[in-house]
Design an enzyme around this catalytic site. Structure first.
Site, short mmCIF file in Angstrom:
data_model
loop_
_atom_site.label_atom_id
_atom_site.label_comp_id
_atom_site.label_asym_id
_atom_site.label_seq_id
_atom_site.Cartn_x
_atom_site.Cartn_y
_atom_site.Cartn_z
N LEU A 151 0.84 -1.21 0.00
CA LEU A 151 0.00 0.00 0.00
C LEU A 151 0.87 1.25 0.00
CD1 LEU A 151 -2.93 -1.08 2.39
CD2 LEU A 151 -2.82 -1.22 -0.10
N ILE A 172 7.48 -6.29 -0.36
CA ILE A 172 8.30 -7.37 -0.93
C ILE A 172 9.79 -7.16 -0.64
CG2 ILE A 172 6.68 -8.09 -2.73
CD1 ILE A 172 8.41 -6.57 -4.79
N THR A 184 7.57 -5.17 -18.81
CA THR A 184 7.10 -4.07 -19.66
C THR A 184 7.85 -4.01 -20.98
OG1 THR A 184 7.14 -1.65 -19.79
CG2 THR A 184 8.69 -2.62 -18.28
N ASP A 185 7.18 -3.44 -21.99
CA ASP A 185 7.86 -3.26 -23.28
C ASP A 185 9.00 -2.23 -23.17
OD1 ASP A 185 6.34 -0.94 -23.01
OD2 ASP A 185 5.33 -1.10 -24.95
N GLU A 186 9.00 -1.45 -22.08
CA GLU A 186 10.04 -0.41 -21.95
C GLU A 186 11.44 -1.01 -21.82
OE1 GLU A 186 9.37 2.95 -19.53
OE2 GLU A 186 7.24 3.04 -20.00
N TYR A 206 13.48 3.47 -14.25
CA TYR A 206 12.37 2.51 -14.14
C TYR A 206 12.58 1.31 -15.06
CZ TYR A 206 7.92 0.35 -15.43
OH TYR A 206 6.94 -0.57 -15.73
N LYS A 248 13.27 -2.73 -14.25
CA LYS A 248 12.41 -3.82 -14.71
C LYS A 248 13.22 -4.82 -15.54
CE LYS A 248 8.50 -4.21 -14.33
NZ LYS A 248 7.68 -4.86 -13.23
P1 NAD Z 1 0.79 0.64 -9.92
O1 NAD Z 1 1.85 1.64 -9.57
O2 NAD Z 1 -0.60 1.11 -10.18
O3 NAD Z 1 0.68 -0.45 -8.76
C1 NAD Z 1 1.80 -0.99 -8.12
C2 NAD Z 1 1.33 -1.70 -6.85
O4 NAD Z 1 2.49 -2.30 -6.24
C3 NAD Z 1 0.70 -0.78 -5.82
O5 NAD Z 1 -0.46 -1.37 -5.29
C4 NAD Z 1 1.78 -0.65 -4.77
O6 NAD Z 1 1.25 -0.40 -3.45
C5 NAD Z 1 2.48 -1.99 -4.85
N1 NAD Z 1 3.87 -1.94 -4.39
C6 NAD Z 1 4.82 -1.02 -4.72
N2 NAD Z 1 5.96 -1.28 -4.06
C7 NAD Z 1 5.73 -2.39 -3.31
C8 NAD Z 1 6.53 -3.14 -2.42
N3 NAD Z 1 7.79 -2.81 -2.15
N4 NAD Z 1 5.99 -4.23 -1.83
C9 NAD Z 1 4.69 -4.59 -2.07
N5 NAD Z 1 3.89 -3.88 -2.89
C10 NAD Z 1 4.40 -2.80 -3.50
O7 NAD Z 1 1.37 -0.16 -11.14
P2 NAD Z 1 0.62 -0.81 -12.41
O8 NAD Z 1 0.49 0.20 -13.47
O9 NAD Z 1 -0.57 -1.54 -11.92
O10 NAD Z 1 1.75 -1.85 -12.87
C11 NAD Z 1 1.79 -3.16 -12.32
C12 NAD Z 1 2.94 -3.92 -12.94
O11 NAD Z 1 2.78 -3.97 -14.37
C13 NAD Z 1 4.29 -3.26 -12.71
O12 NAD Z 1 5.23 -4.26 -12.47
C14 NAD Z 1 4.60 -2.54 -14.03
O13 NAD Z 1 5.99 -2.47 -14.24
C15 NAD Z 1 3.93 -3.46 -15.02
N6 NAD Z 1 3.44 -2.83 -16.26
C16 NAD Z 1 2.63 -1.74 -16.21
C17 NAD Z 1 2.12 -1.22 -17.40
C18 NAD Z 1 1.20 -0.01 -17.40
O14 NAD Z 1 0.88 0.51 -18.48
N7 NAD Z 1 0.73 0.47 -16.26
C19 NAD Z 1 2.45 -1.81 -18.63
C20 NAD Z 1 3.30 -2.92 -18.63
C21 NAD Z 1 3.77 -3.44 -17.44
O1 DAU Z 2 4.93 0.83 -21.86
C1 DAU Z 2 4.57 0.30 -20.61
C2 DAU Z 2 4.76 1.35 -19.55
O2 DAU Z 2 3.72 2.31 -19.72
C3 DAU Z 2 4.73 0.78 -18.13
O3 DAU Z 2 5.83 -0.08 -17.98
C4 DAU Z 2 4.78 1.89 -17.09
O4 DAU Z 2 4.64 1.34 -15.79
C5 DAU Z 2 3.64 2.85 -17.36
O5 DAU Z 2 3.70 3.94 -16.45
C6 DAU Z 2 3.72 3.37 -18.79
O6 DAU Z 2 4.88 4.20 -18.99
P1 DAU Z 2 4.82 5.56 -19.85
O7 DAU Z 2 5.92 6.43 -19.44
O8 DAU Z 2 4.65 5.27 -21.30
O9 DAU Z 2 3.39 6.12 -19.31
P2 DAU Z 2 2.91 7.57 -18.85
O10 DAU Z 2 1.42 7.48 -18.66
O11 DAU Z 2 3.72 8.14 -17.74
O12 DAU Z 2 3.19 8.45 -20.16
C7 DAU Z 2 2.63 8.09 -21.42
C8 DAU Z 2 3.14 9.11 -22.43
O13 DAU Z 2 2.55 10.39 -22.14
C9 DAU Z 2 4.65 9.32 -22.40
O14 DAU Z 2 5.11 9.55 -23.71
C10 DAU Z 2 4.82 10.59 -21.57
C11 DAU Z 2 3.56 11.37 -21.89
N1 DAU Z 2 3.04 12.26 -20.78
C12 DAU Z 2 2.86 11.69 -19.57
C13 DAU Z 2 2.39 12.45 -18.51
C14 DAU Z 2 2.18 11.83 -17.15
C15 DAU Z 2 2.74 13.58 -21.03
O15 DAU Z 2 2.90 14.09 -22.16
N2 DAU Z 2 2.29 14.33 -19.99
C16 DAU Z 2 2.11 13.83 -18.73
O16 DAU Z 2 1.69 14.59 -17.82
#
Ligand code: NAD
Ligand code: DAU
Length: 339
Positions: A35, A60, A125-127, A153, A157
């Site tokens: 949390l 974790i 992630t694709d990143e 980040y 990953k």
């Molecule tokens: P999020 O930030 O919304 O959620 C992360 C969760 O992990 C939260 O509930 C947080 O409390 C918990 N957490 C963080 N540190 C922790 C710790 N030390 N111990 C236990 N719990 C912890 O993230 P999300 O967008 O739901 O992403 C989830 C996973 O998917 C991540 O591993 C991210 O890299 C991956 N991912 C996200 C996206 C995206 O677009 N959001 C895309 C591809 C992969």
């Molecule tokens: O590709 C997967 C990834 O997508 C995940 O691994 C990450 O956890 C997730 O956060 C996301 O990363 P991005 O950096 O692509 O997402 P974000 O929503 O932060 O930004 C998306 C795009 O928008 C990026 O090109 C940056 C831009 N952006 C983002 C924010 C927050 C803006 O232009 N303005 C903003 O305020």
């Protein structure tokens, strides 16, 4: 089946828990989450009291606590969503990304080894592949694309991915890894592009677009990601990486304009601000392997998914308004105040 879902109080983890409850109600789920600012227990309100569901507040990074939970529960599958997930925060403060995303993952895998867990799935992630140029639309990330990260980040990953694959080769730990593109949908923290732009539009605040807004992301509705993970952890081959994405590339500026149009707000709210450091230009996934091996295809068209998502943020204002008050206000000022 006894399933451990880490990070289940965050965006994708919570959607995954809802998906599992619906698709596999016979399975027991334990959600472990620290949390952090990104985790919200209220998101899980509908499942918290259900039989076959348990929530444990644990970090974790806390190896002893992780081991003691594994001793108690005897998990069949562990799915690791727990991570620091926001690129901008990793540029401000890389340290916590290394601790949670790398060392935390290692703690989980060590516990899996000790307690003989049948599958450890790492949600990546694709990143990890870095980025692609805008003028080469023929290029896509495949599972063979070299790791080439840009941000703290994505580097954290990538380190966790490689560690997972090393645990497979060295210790025979049955791991799988998935690398997904950008997700959108309900319960996403409003620091990420789509929910931030929805929240700001509704408040008639300026919409901060980084750089020129031409950067391209490959958007996938969160439920499609959850379905892919479910398939991989149950039927995917161990020691394998699976890319997940829906061939839905869009420039940031176009996404922002779609949101404004849906909400009936003027484009004059758009403000171009200083670019993100090291900003990746384009992500584009080739999902041929998961389609070929597991029959997965995305089911939600972007036009439907974005409308559903906007509707959800309109109908659930209490959820995100609570979040955008408090600590998040200070974060917003720090990140956007001088841009
Ligand atoms: P999020 O930030 O919304 O959620 C992360 C969760 O992990 C939260 O509930 C947080 O409390 C918990 N957490 C963080 N540190 C922790 C710790 N030390 N111990 C236990 N719990 C912890 O993230 P999300 O967008 O739901 O992403 C989830 C996973 O998917 C991540 O591993 C991210 O890299 C991956 N991912 C996200 C996206 C995206 O677009 N959001 C895309 C591809 C992969
Ligand atoms: O590709 C997967 C990834 O997508 C995940 O691994 C990450 O956890 C997730 O956060 C996301 O990363 P991005 O950096 O692509 O997402 P974000 O929503 O932060 O930004 C998306 C795009 O928008 C990026 O090109 C940056 C831009 N952006 C983002 C924010 C927050 C803006 O232009 N303005 C903003 O305020």
């Amino acid at each position: 089946m006894n399933l451990l879902v880490t990070g289940g109080a965050g965006f994708i983890g919570s959607n995954f828990i809802f998906y599992e409850r619906e698709q596999h109600p016979e399975d027991r789920i334990v959600c472990l989450d620290a949390l952090t600012y990104a985790g919200n227990l209220s998101t899980l309100a509908s499942v918290l009291d259900q039989p076959g569901f348990r929530f444990v507040k644990t970090d974790i990074r806390d190896r002893a606590a992780v081991f003691s939970l594994f001793e108690e529960e005897k998990f069949d599958i562990v799915v690791n969503f727990a991570a620091e997930s926001h690129v901008d925060r990793s540029i401000e403060n890389p340290g916590i990304f290394l601790e949670t995303n790398i060392l935390g993952t290692a703690n989980l895998m060590d516990a899996c080894r000790k307690y003989g867990v049948g599958r450890f799935h790492q949600v990546s992630t694709d990143e990890v592949y870095g980025d692609l140029p805008l003028d080469r639309p023929d290029l896509f990330f495949t599972e063979e694309t070299p790791i080439h990260t840009s941000s703290p980040y994505s580097s954290s990953k990538a380190a966790a991915d490689l560690l997972a694959l090393a645990y497979y080769r060295t210790f025979d730990l049955p791991v799988s890894v998935s690398r997904c593109s950008n997700n959108y949908g309900p319960y996403q923290f409003p620091e990420k592009l789509i929910p931030l732009m929805i929240a700001n539009s509704l408040a008639d605040k300026s919409l901060p677009v980084y750089g020129t807004g031409e950067n391209v992301r490959d958007w996938l509705y969160v439920e499609d990601h959850c379905k892919a993970i479910d398939l991989i952890m149950r039927e995917g081959r161990v020691g394998e990486v699976y890319n997940i994405g829906g061939h839905n590339e869009m420039a940031n500026i176009d996404i922002v304009k779609i949101i404004l149009k849906e909400l009936g707000k003027p484009e004059s709210l758009i403000t171009f601000v200083t670019d993100r450091k090291g900003h990746d230009m384009r992500y584009a996934i080739d999902p041929a392997k998961i389609h070929r091996e597991l029959g997965w295809l995305p089911e939600t068209m972007f036009a439907d998914g974005i409308r559903k998502t906007i509707r959800w943020y309109l109908d659930n204002q209490e959820w995100w308004k609570t979040i955008v008050s408090g600590e998040y206000q200070q974060y917003y000022e720090k990140m956007y105040g001088n841009r």
